[in-house]
Every structure is written in C-alpha cells, then in structure tokens.
Design an enzyme around this catalytic site. Sequence first.
Site, PDB file in Angstrom:
ATOM      1  N   THR A  49      69.542   1.515  42.769  1.00 20.40           N
ATOM      2  CA  THR A  49      70.204   1.770  41.621  1.00 20.40           C
ATOM      3  C   THR A  49      69.650   3.197  40.846  1.00 20.40           C
ATOM      4  O   THR A  49      70.439   3.970  40.750  1.00 20.40           O
ATOM      5  CB  THR A  49      70.195   0.651  40.595  1.00 20.40           C
ATOM      6  N   HIS A 107      79.211   2.141  43.103  1.00 19.43           N
ATOM      7  CA  HIS A 107      79.100   0.821  42.904  1.00 19.43           C
ATOM      8  C   HIS A 107      79.499   0.099  43.974  1.00 19.43           C
ATOM      9  O   HIS A 107      80.280   0.393  44.838  1.00 19.43           O
ATOM     10  CB  HIS A 107      80.003   0.446  41.739  1.00 19.43           C
ATOM     11  N   ARG A 136      75.330  -1.818  50.540  1.00 20.86           N
ATOM     12  CA  ARG A 136      74.078  -1.655  49.381  1.00 20.86           C
ATOM     13  C   ARG A 136      73.083  -0.781  50.259  1.00 20.86           C
ATOM     14  O   ARG A 136      72.468  -0.187  49.352  1.00 20.86           O
ATOM     15  CB  ARG A 136      73.740  -2.975  48.977  1.00 20.86           C
ATOM     16  N   LYS A 188      81.881   6.575  41.724  1.00 24.53           N
ATOM     17  CA  LYS A 188      82.134   6.712  40.018  1.00 24.53           C
ATOM     18  C   LYS A 188      82.594   8.164  39.613  1.00 24.53           C
ATOM     19  O   LYS A 188      82.650   8.993  40.348  1.00 24.53           O
ATOM     20  CB  LYS A 188      80.597   6.212  39.388  1.00 24.53           C
ATOM     21  N   ASN A 230      75.015   7.158  38.806  1.00 22.18           N
ATOM     22  CA  ASN A 230      74.519   6.913  40.070  1.00 22.18           C
ATOM     23  C   ASN A 230      75.489   6.922  41.310  1.00 22.18           C
ATOM     24  O   ASN A 230      75.171   6.344  41.971  1.00 22.18           O
ATOM     25  CB  ASN A 230      73.504   5.909  40.061  1.00 22.18           C
TER      26      ASN A 230
END
Length: 141
Positions: free
Chosen positions: A93, A117, A87, A11, A114
């Site tokens: 998150t 993604h 993940r 991000k 954060n």
Amino acid sequence: MAVERTLSIIKPDAVAKNIIGEIYNRFEKAGLKIVAARMVHLSREQAEGFYAVHKERPFFNDLVGFMISGPVMVQVLEGENAIVKNREIMGATNPAEAAAGTLRHDYAETIDANAVHGSDAPETAKQEIEFFFKADELCSR
C-alpha cells in the site's frame, strides 16, 4: 488452482499520468484477463459507499476526496488466483515499501495517491465487482 475474479481500480493519480495502458499491460503479462472495464468520475456518494468499511478510520475523508478528484478506471480481472496475483502486481500500500517492479513502486507517489486499488479477498471481490458492474456486463474470455 481456482479461476477467480477481482476488482481493480486505477486511481485518479495514475489516470492523470496517462498510464492506463501500461497498467493493463502488466495485468495481461501476468495472465489476468480484463472481463469488464469502464471509466467513471465517482460522486462523493459513490466513493463514500464504496469505501464505507473505512468510514470510522481517520483517513476516510481524505480517501474519498482523493477518489473524487478525477476519473478512475474500474476493471474486473479474471484468472488463476486473480486476487493474490493482482495484489502482488500492485505491491505494498505504501509505495515506499513496495517491491521494485510493482505498480505502486513504479507509479505511485504517496500512501494516499498510490495508483491502484485491488480487492483483498473473495468476499470483498464479489461485493466490489457488484458495486460497479451488473452480471451481464462481465464478459468471460
């Protein structure tokens, strides 16, 4: 174990910190291969389309605004159980809840900014990969 593909986005906050290489290193050390990658500055329309599933959620406009605030690095990761593995590498998150050694614990500032993604299931991985890449842009290794 199944070889899977998953979409990953670094991000704007993490791109701005110049840590793309460090994040790629974590993917590769975990046994994931990068089979497609590109840097893009999302338009509002692209971000709204990608996150359309969240359109009715109260955070939607803030999420879209954040995702268009700077360039992102989009990549397809391939490997054994790539979705779950990615993940685990990302962490929770909310970076305040992320385990030590995860990307979000180490690099994220807030639940909004954060760092990364990742697709959450095989169906969404397929849709998200197709959103950013054509089939002939994926290079199995």
